[in-house]
Design a protein around this motif. Structure first.
Motif, PDB file in Angstrom:
ATOM      1  N   VAL A 136       0.846  -1.183   0.000  1.00 34.60           N
ATOM      2  CA  VAL A 136       0.000   0.000   0.000  1.00 34.60           C
ATOM      3  C   VAL A 136       0.885   1.238   0.000  1.00 34.60           C
ATOM      4  CG1 VAL A 136      -1.700   1.310   1.335  1.00 34.60           C
ATOM      5  CG2 VAL A 136      -1.925  -1.158   1.130  1.00 34.60           C
ATOM      6  N   VAL A 137       1.902   1.245   0.854  1.00 37.53           N
ATOM      7  CA  VAL A 137       2.902   2.311   0.881  1.00 37.53           C
ATOM      8  C   VAL A 137       4.277   1.653   0.922  1.00 37.53           C
ATOM      9  CG1 VAL A 137       3.800   4.311   2.118  1.00 37.53           C
ATOM     10  CG2 VAL A 137       1.347   3.884   2.089  1.00 37.53           C
ATOM     11  N   TYR A 138       5.082   1.921  -0.069  1.00 31.77           N
ATOM     12  CA  TYR A 138       6.415   1.308  -0.149  1.00 31.77           C
ATOM     13  C   TYR A 138       7.422   2.222   0.550  1.00 31.77           C
ATOM     14  CZ  TYR A 138      10.363  -1.246  -2.219  1.00 31.77           C
ATOM     15  OH  TYR A 138      11.511  -1.987  -2.414  1.00 31.77           O
ATOM     16  N   GLY A 139       7.298   2.318   1.873  1.00 31.67           N
ATOM     17  CA  GLY A 139       8.189   3.155   2.654  1.00 31.67           C
ATOM     18  C   GLY A 139       9.128   2.327   3.514  1.00 31.67           C
ATOM     19  N   MET A 140       8.582   1.592   4.469  1.00 34.77           N
ATOM     20  CA  MET A 140       9.398   0.762   5.354  1.00 34.77           C
ATOM     21  C   MET A 140      10.176  -0.307   4.575  1.00 34.77           C
ATOM     22  SD  MET A 140       6.653   0.635   8.507  1.00 34.77           S
ATOM     23  CE  MET A 140       7.276  -0.901   9.187  1.00 34.77           C
ATOM     24  N   PRO A 141       9.541  -1.042   3.651  1.00 35.33           N
ATOM     25  CA  PRO A 141      10.332  -2.015   2.886  1.00 35.33           C
ATOM     26  C   PRO A 141      11.424  -1.360   2.058  1.00 35.33           C
ATOM     27  CG  PRO A 141       7.996  -2.510   2.713  1.00 35.33           C
ATOM     28  CD  PRO A 141       8.104  -1.162   3.345  1.00 35.33           C
ATOM     29  N   ARG A 142      11.125  -0.218   1.450  1.00 35.16           N
ATOM     30  CA  ARG A 142      12.132   0.472   0.650  1.00 35.16           C
ATOM     31  C   ARG A 142      13.345   0.847   1.511  1.00 35.16           C
ATOM     32  NH1 ARG A 142      11.965   3.856  -3.884  1.00 35.16           N
ATOM     33  NH2 ARG A 142       9.706   4.013  -3.812  1.00 35.16           N
ATOM     34  N   SER A 143      13.108   1.338   2.717  1.00 41.65           N
ATOM     35  CA  SER A 143      14.212   1.728   3.600  1.00 41.65           C
ATOM     36  C   SER A 143      15.100   0.538   3.935  1.00 41.65           C
ATOM     37  CB  SER A 143      13.662   2.356   4.887  1.00 41.65           C
ATOM     38  OG  SER A 143      12.974   3.552   4.615  1.00 41.65           O
ATOM     39  N   ALA A 144      14.472  -0.616   4.163  1.00 43.19           N
ATOM     40  CA  ALA A 144      15.254  -1.813   4.466  1.00 43.19           C
ATOM     41  C   ALA A 144      16.065  -2.259   3.252  1.00 43.19           C
ATOM     42  CB  ALA A 144      14.330  -2.936   4.933  1.00 43.19           C
ATOM     43  N   VAL A 145      15.444  -2.221   2.068  1.00 47.48           N
ATOM     44  CA  VAL A 145      16.157  -2.607   0.847  1.00 47.48           C
ATOM     45  C   VAL A 145      17.335  -1.673   0.602  1.00 47.48           C
ATOM     46  CG1 VAL A 145      15.976  -2.783  -1.666  1.00 47.48           C
ATOM     47  CG2 VAL A 145      14.157  -3.709  -0.217  1.00 47.48           C
ATOM     48  N   GLU A 146      17.106  -0.369   0.761  1.00 49.11           N
ATOM     49  CA  GLU A 146      18.173   0.602   0.527  1.00 49.11           C
ATOM     50  C   GLU A 146      19.283   0.486   1.561  1.00 49.11           C
ATOM     51  OE1 GLU A 146      16.140   4.338   0.415  1.00 49.11           O
ATOM     52  OE2 GLU A 146      15.498   4.082  -1.684  1.00 49.11           O
ATOM     53  N   ALA A 147      18.976  -0.044   2.745  1.00 52.22           N
ATOM     54  CA  ALA A 147      20.002  -0.256   3.767  1.00 52.22           C
ATOM     55  C   ALA A 147      20.870  -1.472   3.461  1.00 52.22           C
ATOM     56  CB  ALA A 147      19.354  -0.408   5.142  1.00 52.22           C
ATOM     57  N   GLY A 148      20.483  -2.251   2.447  1.00 51.43           N
ATOM     58  CA  GLY A 148      21.284  -3.402   2.042  1.00 51.43           C
ATOM     59  C   GLY A 148      21.220  -4.576   2.985  1.00 51.43           C
ATOM     60  N   CYS A 149      20.112  -4.705   3.713  1.00 51.87           N
ATOM     61  CA  CYS A 149      20.043  -5.775   4.717  1.00 51.87           C
ATOM     62  C   CYS A 149      18.958  -6.800   4.408  1.00 51.87           C
ATOM     63  CB  CYS A 149      19.805  -5.166   6.099  1.00 51.87           C
ATOM     64  SG  CYS A 149      18.330  -4.137   6.210  1.00 51.87           S
ATOM     65  N   VAL A 150      18.434  -6.788   3.182  1.00 48.41           N
ATOM     66  CA  VAL A 150      17.354  -7.697   2.804  1.00 48.41           C
ATOM     67  C   VAL A 150      17.887  -8.766   1.871  1.00 48.41           C
ATOM     68  CG1 VAL A 150      15.159  -7.858   1.565  1.00 48.41           C
ATOM     69  CG2 VAL A 150      15.600  -5.917   3.082  1.00 48.41           C
ATOM     70  N   ASN A 151      17.597 -10.040   2.180  1.00 46.12           N
ATOM     71  CA  ASN A 151      18.046 -11.094   1.262  1.00 46.12           C
ATOM     72  C   ASN A 151      16.924 -11.655   0.394  1.00 46.12           C
ATOM     73  OD1 ASN A 151      16.706 -12.925   3.014  1.00 46.12           O
ATOM     74  ND2 ASN A 151      18.601 -13.331   4.159  1.00 46.12           N
ATOM     75  N   GLN A 152      15.668 -11.216   0.639  1.00 47.00           N
ATOM     76  CA  GLN A 152      14.557 -11.625  -0.219  1.00 47.00           C
ATOM     77  C   GLN A 152      13.566 -10.469  -0.349  1.00 47.00           C
ATOM     78  OE1 GLN A 152      12.800 -15.625   0.423  1.00 47.00           O
ATOM     79  NE2 GLN A 152      14.292 -15.858   2.059  1.00 47.00           N
ATOM     80  N   ILE A 153      13.160 -10.168  -1.594  1.00 44.12           N
ATOM     81  CA  ILE A 153      12.090  -9.212  -1.854  1.00 44.12           C
ATOM     82  C   ILE A 153      10.936 -10.007  -2.432  1.00 44.12           C
ATOM     83  CG2 ILE A 153      11.411  -7.137  -3.111  1.00 44.12           C
ATOM     84  CD1 ILE A 153      14.357  -6.328  -3.165  1.00 44.12           C
ATOM     85  N   VAL A 154       9.823 -10.069  -1.694  1.00 41.33           N
ATOM     86  CA  VAL A 154       8.782 -11.048  -1.993  1.00 41.33           C
ATOM     87  C   VAL A 154       7.413 -10.371  -2.071  1.00 41.33           C
ATOM     88  CG1 VAL A 154       7.706 -13.199  -1.215  1.00 41.33           C
ATOM     89  CG2 VAL A 154      10.121 -12.771  -0.734  1.00 41.33           C
ATOM     90  N   PRO A 155       6.606 -10.661  -3.117  1.00 41.28           N
ATOM     91  CA  PRO A 155       5.224 -10.157  -3.145  1.00 41.28           C
ATOM     92  C   PRO A 155       4.440 -10.687  -1.945  1.00 41.28           C
ATOM     93  CG  PRO A 155       5.869 -11.033  -5.291  1.00 41.28           C
ATOM     94  CD  PRO A 155       6.945 -11.433  -4.327  1.00 41.28           C
ATOM     95  N   LEU A 156       3.468  -9.924  -1.527  1.00 38.43           N
ATOM     96  CA  LEU A 156       2.717 -10.256  -0.318  1.00 38.43           C
ATOM     97  C   LEU A 156       2.196 -11.683  -0.320  1.00 38.43           C
ATOM     98  CD1 LEU A 156       1.315  -9.466   2.330  1.00 38.43           C
ATOM     99  CD2 LEU A 156      -0.574  -8.571   0.955  1.00 38.43           C
ATOM    100  N   GLN A 157       1.609 -12.127  -1.442  1.00 39.47           N
ATOM    101  CA  GLN A 157       0.952 -13.432  -1.468  1.00 39.47           C
ATOM    102  C   GLN A 157       1.936 -14.597  -1.349  1.00 39.47           C
ATOM    103  OE1 GLN A 157       1.150 -11.343  -3.983  1.00 39.47           O
ATOM    104  NE2 GLN A 157       1.519 -12.365  -5.942  1.00 39.47           N
TER     105      GLN A 157
END
Length: 453
Positions: free
Chosen positions: A420-441
């Motif tokens: 709905v709002v790509y704010g918190m996930p975007r911040s984590a991705v930009e911090a380089g600490c995410v190993n999976q980016i996954v659609p909600l379902q």
């Protein structure tokens, strides 16, 4: 700059005046019309295609929940619900968020209440975010899913449960490909105000306005508010309303069989705007024998978190509760941080338990996702899995980065197309600490597979 147009819906003329006055304090917004019940709200959205709607819950003829479902089905629009704090209101607000409402605010009690200005600031902040995010797309009703998709979901859960019991890698489950979040990847952005071909409202009744004659400059903020009301709507012309999420069965099976104090994994989830529907998708997709506790921080005021837990529990195979101070943590149970309290995972000689604190806000929030994530840092004996889903701001990114540096097992960010709002996930991705980016379902299936490693 041409202002964004807002429809204000409330059966109280006094409250319509208060809400409208709060909104027009910001020159970015103007009131295109007002409505006194859900029937008029539907007609107004059809007629004027507003950029956002404020919608009261309790109204005659057609209430806010019924109107919301019709609006989201016919003319998807960002809707801010106005909610009281009674138990009934909090339950209905959670329903509205799961049915596609963008967000909610607590309804001000009067124009002279001490917090009226704070309510106004919160409302304007949510409206600014709402009109700048993607246009809503129709939400697929669970009742409208095809029989094949329902069968695939059932088969996937059976595969997941069997794999957990046998401790072997499952066949990749066939999950539905249609996202259930309010947005899709081909959503379009709302045009900038100067690009919109809209104008200031007329002071005449809505059904008598001449659309071809529009003022080119908005009225001053100190102008007397004269937002038009709507003509009566013939009920037979309204769309048939079907619930987006069906009500749970009145008789539920026991959920205590899967709970156990012995576990090797821990899951922590953080979310904000759009979170209730996202949590519904994830939590109800987990099998009843999920072999880990799930700790959740959802940015939400007191009382609403309890209603959220109760509603999720009524749909889920897992037991979902609002966390309590000192409560023992067991696998197969979901704990939601209560509003106004930080939640941490703590440990003693007897095992793991919930610690609630009233320490200062972090990132403007209490509960805070960062606080929950950071409490997992010393728990290295468990395989830790962190998830950040839809929400405004950056809460959780710092905590996930620290967990990543400490050797976390899984770090998942919800993909932009389902947020709905790509704010918190975007911040984590930009911090380089995410190993999976996954659609909600697909988040639930990724967590289940992680349990088997």
């Amino acid at each position: 700059m041409v202002p964004y147009r807002v429809l204000v819906v409330d059966d109280s003329g006094f409250m319509r005046k208060i809400i409208s006055d709060l909104i027009v304090q910001d020159p970015q917004f103007t009131i295109v019309a007002t409505a006194v019940n859900g029937q008029e709200a539907i007609e107004a959205v059809r007629e004027w295609k507003p950029d956002a709607v404020t919608l009261d819950l309790e109204m005659p003829l057609m209430n806010g929940i019924e109107a919301l479902q019709a609006i989201m089905k016919e003319n998807p629009t960002p809707v801010i619900m106005l909610s009281g704090i009674s138990e009934d209101n909090t339950r209905e607000t959670i329903k509205a968020l799961q049915f596609g409402a963008f967000d909610f605010i607590r309804k001000p009690s009067s124009a002279i209440s001490n917090d009226i200005h704070q309510v106004g600031e919160v409302l304007l902040e949510k409206l600014r975010i709402a009109v700048l995010t993607k246009r809503y797309q129709p939400v697929i009703s669970i009742n409208e899913k095809s029989a094949s998709i329902i069968a695939e979901n059932h088969q996937a859960k059976q595969q997941i449960s069997a794999a957990i019991e046998k401790k072997v890698q499952p066949v990749e489950p066939s999950l539905p490909t249609q996202p259930t979040a309010p947005f899709s990847s081909d959503s379009i952005l709302i045009p900038k105000p100067e690009e919109q071909q809209v104008t200031q409202r007329s002071v005449s009744p809505l059904h008598k306005q001449q659309k071809s004659k529009r003022s080119e400059t908005p009225a001053p903020n100190n102008a007397k508010l004269t937002a038009p009301t709507l003509k009566p709507v013939v009920k037979s012309k309204l769309p048939e309303i079907k619930p987006l999420i069906p009500e749970p069965p009145s008789i539920k099976k026991s959920k205590t069989s899967g709970a156990t104090g012995t576990f090797k994994h821990i899951v922590a989830i953080g979310t904000s705007t759009g979170g209730p529907r996202a949590l519904h998708e994830v939590i109800t997709s987990l099998p009843g024998d999920f072999p880990a506790p799930v700790l959740i921080v959802q940015h939400m005021p007191p009382k609403f978190t309890k209603s959220l837990a109760q509603r999720l529990d009524s749909f889920s195979e897992l037991h979902v509760v609002e966390a309590e101070q000192g409560e023992r943590v067991v696998a197969g149970k979901v704990y939601i941080a209560p509003g106004a309290f930080h939640m941490e995972l703590a440990k003693d000689a007897a095992g793991y338990f919930i610690r609630l604190t009233e320490q200062p806000q972090r990132n403007g929030h209490r509960p805070s996702v960062d606080v929950l994530f950071e409490s997992l840092l010393p728990i290295r004996e468990l395989k830790r899995h962190a998830v950040i889903m839809t929400g405004m701001g950056s809460d959780g990114a710092k905590g996930m980065k620290l967990l990543s540096e400490s050797g976390i097992e899984t770090s998942i960010a919800e993909a932009e197309e389902s947020c709905v709002v790509y704010g918190m996930p975007r911040s984590a991705v930009e911090a380089g600490c995410v190993n999976q980016i996954v659609p909600l379902q697909n988040i639930a299936s990724q967590l289940v597979q992680a349990m088997l490693k």
